[in-house]
Design a protein around this motif. Sequence first.
Motif, PDB file in Angstrom:
ATOM      1  N   GLU A 115      12.737  -5.206 119.671  1.00 52.37           N
ATOM      2  CA  GLU A 115      13.907  -6.009 119.309  1.00 52.37           C
ATOM      3  C   GLU A 115      14.430  -6.809 120.498  1.00 52.37           C
ATOM      4  O   GLU A 115      14.756  -7.990 120.367  1.00 52.37           O
ATOM      5  CB  GLU A 115      15.018  -5.109 118.759  1.00 52.37           C
ATOM      6  CG  GLU A 115      14.656  -4.382 117.473  1.00 52.37           C
ATOM      7  CD  GLU A 115      14.543  -5.315 116.268  1.00 52.37           C
ATOM      8  OE1 GLU A 115      15.215  -6.364 116.258  1.00 52.37           O
ATOM      9  OE2 GLU A 115      13.761  -4.997 115.340  1.00 52.37           O
ATOM     10  N   SER A 150      12.033  -9.496 121.482  1.00 49.07           N
ATOM     11  CA  SER A 150      12.045 -10.596 120.523  1.00 49.07           C
ATOM     12  C   SER A 150      13.300 -11.457 120.678  1.00 49.07           C
ATOM     13  O   SER A 150      13.240 -12.681 120.526  1.00 49.07           O
ATOM     14  CB  SER A 150      11.856 -10.047 119.115  1.00 49.07           C
ATOM     15  OG  SER A 150      12.962 -10.333 118.329  1.00 49.07           O
ATOM     16  N   ASN A 151      14.431 -10.852 121.021  1.00 45.13           N
ATOM     17  CA  ASN A 151      15.628 -11.647 121.315  1.00 45.13           C
ATOM     18  C   ASN A 151      15.398 -12.557 122.520  1.00 45.13           C
ATOM     19  O   ASN A 151      15.812 -13.715 122.527  1.00 45.13           O
ATOM     20  CB  ASN A 151      16.822 -10.737 121.597  1.00 45.13           C
ATOM     21  CG  ASN A 151      17.408 -10.153 120.319  1.00 45.13           C
ATOM     22  OD1 ASN A 151      17.047 -10.567 119.221  1.00 45.13           O
ATOM     23  ND2 ASN A 151      18.302  -9.186 120.476  1.00 45.13           N
ATOM     24  N   GLY A 180      18.179  -5.188 115.498  1.00 53.17           N
ATOM     25  CA  GLY A 180      18.361  -6.154 116.557  1.00 53.17           C
ATOM     26  C   GLY A 180      18.902  -5.535 117.835  1.00 53.17           C
ATOM     27  O   GLY A 180      18.516  -4.429 118.217  1.00 53.17           O
TER      28      GLY A 180
HETATM   29 MG    MG Z   1      17.065 -10.015 117.364  1.00 53.64          MG
END
Ligand code: MG
Length: 617
Positions: free
Chosen positions: A33, A36-37, A125
Amino acid sequence: MTTQKHSFQAEVSQLLHLVTHSLYSNPEIFLRELISNAADAADKLRFEALNDNALYEGDGDLRIRVSFDEAAKTITIDDNGIGMSEQEAIDNLGTIAKSGTRDFVSRLTGDQKADAQLIGQFGVGFYSGFIVAETIAVESRRAGMPASEGVRWVSNGTGEFEVSTIDKPQRGTRITLHLRDDADDFLNGWKLKSIINKYSDHISLPVQMEQEEWKEAEEEGQPGGMVKTGEWETVNQASALWTRSKKDITEEQYIEFYKNLSHDFEAPLAWSHNRVEGSTEYTQLLYLPAKAPFDLFNRDKKPGLKLYVKRVFIMNEADALLPSYLRFVSGVVDSADLPLNVSREILQESRDVRAIREGNTRRILGLLEDLASKQRTDAQSQEGKIDIGTGDSTPAPEPVESDSITDVVDKNATPAADAAATFADEATQYARFYAEFGAVLKEGLGEDFTNRERIAKLLRFASTRSDTLSVSFADYQSRMKESQKAIYYITADSLSAAKGSPQLELFRQKGIEVLFLTDRVDEWAISHLDEFNGTPLQSIAKGAVDLGDLQDEEERKAAEEAAETFKPVLERLKQALADKAEDVCVTTRLVDSPACLVVKDGQISNQLARLLKQAGQ
Ligand code: MG
Ligand code: ADP
């Protein structure tokens, strides 16, 4: 330095409570997560820099760095992407803005166990950092802002977070996780690397870690250890195969990628690699295996399709992306539109997913049509013709979606270097495919109304003319007698049973071709197909077979007379067979055999009745 306290939005608190208090089934996804952010932040910077190149601040080499400090018990993820202003940090990290997480929160039941499972499917997230961290510190500076306007955001994941202004010369975001005691095992270079490889290999940005070297102890008797060299090395591939242009991918690379993906030792039969643009954007790389897996006929078997969203791995066996009758396909779909935290439930409902599924289906059917058109039939090889289709001349229906497909590479796997071998290979590929997967493909007749015609065209049968699975409906049609009104078939357990069937006698005598349907699914599948290209399908084991003009007037008369003459005999037979047969009648369908069993029109056949009985119904 002033520090402001803020409260999380109520939903965030609820979520954080769950993240920190539930047994988390898959803690390592926090790294996926956060990486990926960071990758998103790089994408955003790239996008904004299109209009304002100064945002790069002279540093256009975008990368993500993951490091850890055993003594401090921290893991740090550092990116030089777009960064956040103070207000953005407050808004983005203190509230739930994105619909996926909101949806997740709305589904929470309060039952810890069920919710923990849910979280495993969704991923949440940024907040997933709290799975392993007791405190998270985010330091960030937005691209283009002065170094003095950096922000430091800190929270222990319980209701509040603190924000202060800091100096941050380096653009981008640096996230430091202060690990909980029970998350110590993540303080390990090898482990972090393997998580990155597992989930983030195909992130197009380099994910770097500090190189480590084994160092002997300075003093004798002391253990040696891994020591960081200060050099950064890229630990992911940094470029997903399917995102590359087809001309940059070799045949071997396609084949290797397939083997990795499917755990198949054999090369695939064919593949199709496309970037689909339009209302739904995605890349598809679909493979046809050469050999059926052992569990192919298990209808619960899922296709070997991996779903990525913007190059981030989301899930294996994404069964929503292909109909069940194409479950032998494996490959990758990379969507630009789906949320990263998409769940299987959401997948089933998504409009984008439906479009992708239809696109995949069309693509595979197209690939099969292509193989079929290259298939050499027995007749063709005798006549020396090779590159002609099997009489399948009707053009494929236009796609329903208006998506234009660009950068298309449909490829038949022909690793053989020499042209002759390739040629021979191509000419037999469809037969090879069909022998392995034909029976599964047939399920599509009952499953996929939209593509029924296309599927019907791809079917191949043995017949009174051919012992091999090579006769298409179109072949059959092209050989029909002038006054013949139907495509005749018979279902049986095996080819020899079909060939020995007494119902065939008349057809043999008249030289009328009959298709042999000997797969278990045939009876069910064919029941969904009333006709092919305007010609009705007729089982010769059902009802009265009316050959129409093909039958002589004399024959019919003789039969009628016989019926009269044998009336008393028929009556006695009927009585004798009262509990076994519904009716006994004179027929014209036999030539040599004295009698045969038939089923009334509209009833299930002997074959299907036997099958159902075997299945205990
Ligand atoms: Mg994210
Ligand atoms: P999502 O990524 O789905 O939007 P997250 O919870 O992962 O949701 O992240 C929330 C938001 O925080 C992001 O949308 C982004 O605005 C911001 N954010 C998180 N990490 C970063 C980062 N490394 N750089 C810039 N912004 C970030």
